[in-house]
Design a protein around this motif. Sequence first.
Motif, PDB file in Angstrom:
ATOM      1  N   ALA A 123       0.824  -1.214   0.000  1.00 28.06           N
ATOM      2  CA  ALA A 123       0.000   0.000   0.000  1.00 28.06           C
ATOM      3  C   ALA A 123       0.857   1.263   0.000  1.00 28.06           C
ATOM      4  O   ALA A 123       0.547   2.242  -0.682  1.00 28.06           O
ATOM      5  CB  ALA A 123      -0.929  -0.003   1.212  1.00 28.06           C
ATOM      6  N   LEU A 124       1.943   1.236   0.771  1.00 33.08           N
ATOM      7  CA  LEU A 124       2.827   2.404   0.843  1.00 33.08           C
ATOM      8  C   LEU A 124       3.540   2.625  -0.492  1.00 33.08           C
ATOM      9  O   LEU A 124       3.678   3.756  -0.962  1.00 33.08           O
ATOM     10  CB  LEU A 124       3.847   2.209   1.964  1.00 33.08           C
ATOM     11  CG  LEU A 124       4.513   3.473   2.530  1.00 33.08           C
ATOM     12  CD1 LEU A 124       3.477   4.440   3.067  1.00 33.08           C
ATOM     13  CD2 LEU A 124       5.504   3.097   3.623  1.00 33.08           C
ATOM     14  N   LEU A 125       3.977   1.535  -1.126  1.00 33.18           N
ATOM     15  CA  LEU A 125       4.654   1.622  -2.421  1.00 33.18           C
ATOM     16  C   LEU A 125       3.698   2.131  -3.493  1.00 33.18           C
ATOM     17  O   LEU A 125       4.078   2.963  -4.326  1.00 33.18           O
ATOM     18  CB  LEU A 125       5.199   0.245  -2.815  1.00 33.18           C
ATOM     19  CG  LEU A 125       5.836   0.124  -4.206  1.00 33.18           C
ATOM     20  CD1 LEU A 125       7.054   1.020  -4.307  1.00 33.18           C
ATOM     21  CD2 LEU A 125       6.206  -1.334  -4.493  1.00 33.18           C
ATOM     22  N   VAL A 126       2.460   1.656  -3.459  1.00 36.24           N
ATOM     23  CA  VAL A 126       1.460   2.087  -4.438  1.00 36.24           C
ATOM     24  C   VAL A 126       1.225   3.593  -4.332  1.00 36.24           C
ATOM     25  O   VAL A 126       1.179   4.298  -5.344  1.00 36.24           O
ATOM     26  CB  VAL A 126       0.132   1.333  -4.238  1.00 36.24           C
ATOM     27  CG1 VAL A 126      -0.944   1.886  -5.175  1.00 36.24           C
ATOM     28  CG2 VAL A 126       0.313  -0.161  -4.486  1.00 36.24           C
ATOM     29  N   GLY A 127       1.081   4.089  -3.097  1.00 36.65           N
ATOM     30  CA  GLY A 127       0.872   5.520  -2.901  1.00 36.65           C
ATOM     31  C   GLY A 127       2.015   6.345  -3.456  1.00 36.65           C
ATOM     32  O   GLY A 127       1.799   7.397  -4.073  1.00 36.65           O
ATOM     33  N   TRP A 128       3.243   5.850  -3.279  1.00 36.15           N
ATOM     34  CA  TRP A 128       4.422   6.570  -3.778  1.00 36.15           C
ATOM     35  C   TRP A 128       4.430   6.619  -5.304  1.00 36.15           C
ATOM     36  O   TRP A 128       4.678   7.667  -5.910  1.00 36.15           O
ATOM     37  CB  TRP A 128       5.687   5.891  -3.252  1.00 36.15           C
ATOM     38  CG  TRP A 128       6.951   6.538  -3.728  1.00 36.15           C
ATOM     39  CD1 TRP A 128       7.508   7.708  -3.303  1.00 36.15           C
ATOM     40  CD2 TRP A 128       7.821   6.038  -4.763  1.00 36.15           C
ATOM     41  NE1 TRP A 128       8.679   7.980  -3.993  1.00 36.15           N
ATOM     42  CE2 TRP A 128       8.896   6.966  -4.899  1.00 36.15           C
ATOM     43  CE3 TRP A 128       7.823   4.908  -5.574  1.00 36.15           C
ATOM     44  CZ2 TRP A 128       9.924   6.789  -5.806  1.00 36.15           C
ATOM     45  CZ3 TRP A 128       8.850   4.733  -6.481  1.00 36.15           C
ATOM     46  CH2 TRP A 128       9.887   5.659  -6.596  1.00 36.15           C
ATOM     47  N   VAL A 129       4.146   5.488  -5.947  1.00 36.45           N
ATOM     48  CA  VAL A 129       4.125   5.433  -7.415  1.00 36.45           C
ATOM     49  C   VAL A 129       2.998   6.308  -7.969  1.00 36.45           C
ATOM     50  O   VAL A 129       3.169   7.012  -8.967  1.00 36.45           O
ATOM     51  CB  VAL A 129       3.974   3.980  -7.908  1.00 36.45           C
ATOM     52  CG1 VAL A 129       3.816   3.931  -9.429  1.00 36.45           C
ATOM     53  CG2 VAL A 129       5.171   3.143  -7.486  1.00 36.45           C
ATOM     54  N   LEU A 130       1.849   6.279  -7.303  1.00 34.45           N
ATOM     55  CA  LEU A 130       0.715   7.097  -7.744  1.00 34.45           C
ATOM     56  C   LEU A 130       1.060   8.579  -7.701  1.00 34.45           C
ATOM     57  O   LEU A 130       0.799   9.332  -8.644  1.00 34.45           O
ATOM     58  CB  LEU A 130      -0.498   6.820  -6.858  1.00 34.45           C
ATOM     59  CG  LEU A 130      -1.312   5.566  -7.182  1.00 34.45           C
ATOM     60  CD1 LEU A 130      -2.318   5.308  -6.081  1.00 34.45           C
ATOM     61  CD2 LEU A 130      -2.012   5.682  -8.511  1.00 34.45           C
ATOM     62  N   ASP A 131       1.644   9.008  -6.596  1.00 34.96           N
ATOM     63  CA  ASP A 131       1.977  10.426  -6.452  1.00 34.96           C
ATOM     64  C   ASP A 131       3.071  10.839  -7.433  1.00 34.96           C
ATOM     65  O   ASP A 131       3.094  11.979  -7.905  1.00 34.96           O
ATOM     66  CB  ASP A 131       2.431  10.714  -5.017  1.00 34.96           C
ATOM     67  CG  ASP A 131       1.287  10.630  -4.022  1.00 34.96           C
ATOM     68  OD1 ASP A 131       0.130  10.741  -4.461  1.00 34.96           O
ATOM     69  OD2 ASP A 131       1.547  10.441  -2.827  1.00 34.96           O
ATOM     70  N   LEU A 132       3.987   9.930  -7.733  1.00 43.62           N
ATOM     71  CA  LEU A 132       5.135  10.266  -8.571  1.00 43.62           C
ATOM     72  C   LEU A 132       4.820  10.147 -10.067  1.00 43.62           C
ATOM     73  O   LEU A 132       5.185  11.011 -10.865  1.00 43.62           O
ATOM     74  CB  LEU A 132       6.318   9.363  -8.220  1.00 43.62           C
ATOM     75  CG  LEU A 132       7.670   9.726  -8.837  1.00 43.62           C
ATOM     76  CD1 LEU A 132       8.151  11.062  -8.273  1.00 43.62           C
ATOM     77  CD2 LEU A 132       8.692   8.633  -8.564  1.00 43.62           C
ATOM     78  N   LYS A 133       4.119   9.088 -10.445  1.00 43.92           N
ATOM     79  CA  LYS A 133       3.927   8.786 -11.869  1.00 43.92           C
ATOM     80  C   LYS A 133       2.474   8.826 -12.348  1.00 43.92           C
ATOM     81  O   LYS A 133       2.227   8.867 -13.542  1.00 43.92           O
ATOM     82  CB  LYS A 133       4.511   7.399 -12.172  1.00 43.92           C
ATOM     83  CG  LYS A 133       6.015   7.285 -11.944  1.00 43.92           C
ATOM     84  CD  LYS A 133       6.795   8.170 -12.904  1.00 43.92           C
ATOM     85  CE  LYS A 133       8.293   7.984 -12.712  1.00 43.92           C
ATOM     86  NZ  LYS A 133       9.073   8.850 -13.633  1.00 43.92           N
ATOM     87  N   GLY A 134       1.522   8.766 -11.425  1.00 45.97           N
ATOM     88  CA  GLY A 134       0.131   8.814 -11.834  1.00 45.97           C
ATOM     89  C   GLY A 134      -0.521   7.451 -11.989  1.00 45.97           C
ATOM     90  O   GLY A 134       0.145   6.417 -11.928  1.00 45.97           O
ATOM     91  N   PRO A 135      -1.850   7.425 -12.211  1.00 48.21           N
ATOM     92  CA  PRO A 135      -2.612   6.179 -12.229  1.00 48.21           C
ATOM     93  C   PRO A 135      -2.328   5.277 -13.428  1.00 48.21           C
ATOM     94  O   PRO A 135      -2.433   4.066 -13.333  1.00 48.21           O
ATOM     95  CB  PRO A 135      -4.069   6.663 -12.247  1.00 48.21           C
ATOM     96  CG  PRO A 135      -3.990   8.012 -12.880  1.00 48.21           C
ATOM     97  CD  PRO A 135      -2.698   8.600 -12.431  1.00 48.21           C
ATOM     98  N   ARG A 136      -1.986   5.886 -14.582  1.00 52.83           N
ATOM     99  CA  ARG A 136      -1.753   5.062 -15.771  1.00 52.83           C
ATOM    100  C   ARG A 136      -0.527   4.172 -15.583  1.00 52.83           C
ATOM    101  O   ARG A 136      -0.579   2.955 -15.849  1.00 52.83           O
ATOM    102  CB  ARG A 136      -1.600   5.948 -17.007  1.00 52.83           C
ATOM    103  CG  ARG A 136      -1.269   5.161 -18.264  1.00 52.83           C
ATOM    104  CD  ARG A 136      -1.439   5.999 -19.508  1.00 52.83           C
ATOM    105  NE  ARG A 136      -2.841   6.223 -19.817  1.00 52.83           N
ATOM    106  CZ  ARG A 136      -3.268   6.800 -20.932  1.00 52.83           C
ATOM    107  NH1 ARG A 136      -2.407   7.236 -21.825  1.00 52.83           N
ATOM    108  NH2 ARG A 136      -4.547   6.967 -21.157  1.00 52.83           N
ATOM    109  N   VAL A 137       0.581   4.747 -15.120  1.00 51.28           N
ATOM    110  CA  VAL A 137       1.791   3.962 -14.850  1.00 51.28           C
ATOM    111  C   VAL A 137       1.501   2.918 -13.780  1.00 51.28           C
ATOM    112  O   VAL A 137       1.938   1.771 -13.872  1.00 51.28           O
ATOM    113  CB  VAL A 137       2.950   4.879 -14.402  1.00 51.28           C
ATOM    114  CG1 VAL A 137       4.136   4.054 -13.904  1.00 51.28           C
ATOM    115  CG2 VAL A 137       3.379   5.779 -15.554  1.00 51.28           C
ATOM    116  N   CYS A 138       0.732   3.341 -12.781  1.00 46.55           N
ATOM    117  CA  CYS A 138       0.362   2.419 -11.706  1.00 46.55           C
ATOM    118  C   CYS A 138      -0.412   1.223 -12.266  1.00 46.55           C
ATOM    119  O   CYS A 138      -0.184   0.076 -11.865  1.00 46.55           O
ATOM    120  CB  CYS A 138      -0.499   3.156 -10.682  1.00 46.55           C
ATOM    121  SG  CYS A 138      -0.437   2.460  -9.044  1.00 46.55           S
TER     122      CYS A 138
END
Length: 522
Positions: free
Chosen positions: A86-101
Amino acid sequence: MKESSIKLIQIACAIIWCLFAAGPIFGFAALKPILVDQGVYSELCRPEGNAFQTTKVNDPSVPCTAQDLKLNFMFTVGAGTTNVAALLVGWVLDLKGPRVCGFVGSALLALGSLSLAWSHKISLLDPYITGYTLLAIGGPFVFISTFQLANSFPKRSGTILALITGAFDTSSALFFFYRLSYQNWTPDLTLKKFFTGYLIVPVFISACQLLVMPKESYKSLGAVQKLEVEGLDMEGNLPEGEDGSHIIPDENERQSLLSAHSSSIRPVLSNSRRKSVWENYVEAKLEKKTNGIFGVLHGLPAKKQIKSPWFVLMLAFTVVCMLRINYFVATVRSQEEYLLGSHKKAEKMNAIFDVALPLGGVVSIPFIGLVLDNCSTLTAMATVAVISVTIGVLGLLHSFTLNLLGILMLVAYRPFYYTVVSDYCAKVFGFDTFGTVYGLLMCISGILNMSQSLLDKTTHKTFKMNPTPVNLILVSLTVITSSSLLYFVRRESKARLERMHTLQQLGMTQESSEDSQLEYGT
């Protein structure tokens, strides 16, 4: 195509992939009989009479101790990793956005499927634990990235989040339908065939990301949570196209709020930035409704919030509750077999649990909303604590009816518990730090949940398959952690209400003094 139609298609796509990919690993109780039947980890079993063997060799439906522990460990790692991610997902979302996620999630799901499908050809690492873990990490990536869709229709944000969450809960039914098909109609549907076919899911997710899903930057988890709790955007303003009727139905009251005197309406105790008129109004009402709990740590840095008793006590309670839930999911059949003293009754209970787990979340969603909308935060937390202890006590009894009641309560309690924890974090810690604080809470809980394997070994070897001692310890810990949390929140809430009342009295006195000065021309 109209913009509203595109948004509906986006929401529909998100719900579809969440149904198949958000959290299928929690359907482990349904998948386990298939794993046993196909001989997964059967090489760990020894001839009858060996210390590892606890059942008859000629009963292939019941795993030996070593095999059972390894299969349960596979789920333990997967369930723990889901929360850690969950913590990693939040970081990727904030950094790269939902599409990359979404792309990362679909890639992880594909790799997990391939690992399980081609397990017989993989020898460098454990293909089952690896594959299950990859599915466990991919789930949060494709699930949490859909939360931004709550912004599509602000008036229906709660409904959209409820549908997405319901799809997550229902996704545990994937393995139930696999078991149903495998045991009744297609006995040749091996792990290889099933997980090869499952590859269509990550392909579908990737196609949706390319062709359908929005390209704009991600709205933070805190922004989504604020919209859900307050009905306002991250700046404290009404979402585009809103007139405030969803917050204040009475038109005269809305007009009064926007008058020159409306700026005097503000939360009694607020550490936050300068707030908008709407934000002042909504948060003042929330402070009163939650008896002073709302806003208690808003505006403070995440480091200070994490060090506070508000976080530490909730963490202790969350760890114990999560441990109990996942321990039961992994061992439901063996627990019921010991408590009921019947292999057939245990199978029946396991079958009921496989159906009830996905349905429980969907059925309970409307009631969860009613509780959170009409009860204070403390009341909701107390309800969670009472239900949790009741389920634990029922799980100690040697009765089919009472055990069944406990299971039905558990499947409804599980989404309620997660929702209340999320709601608590938003109201106590605020929306600016929500992603960090809530993500860290889930991450630490996931790591500590790895101790589930130790509980499993203790049950098998020390207590000879008797789950009562371990469950009794867990229930006791539930009572201790929930009582400590509720006592602290109640004490702080009472003190905060007293301060609010004092400040209100001072404000009224000051206003009365100003009126007197005007009356006498001073």
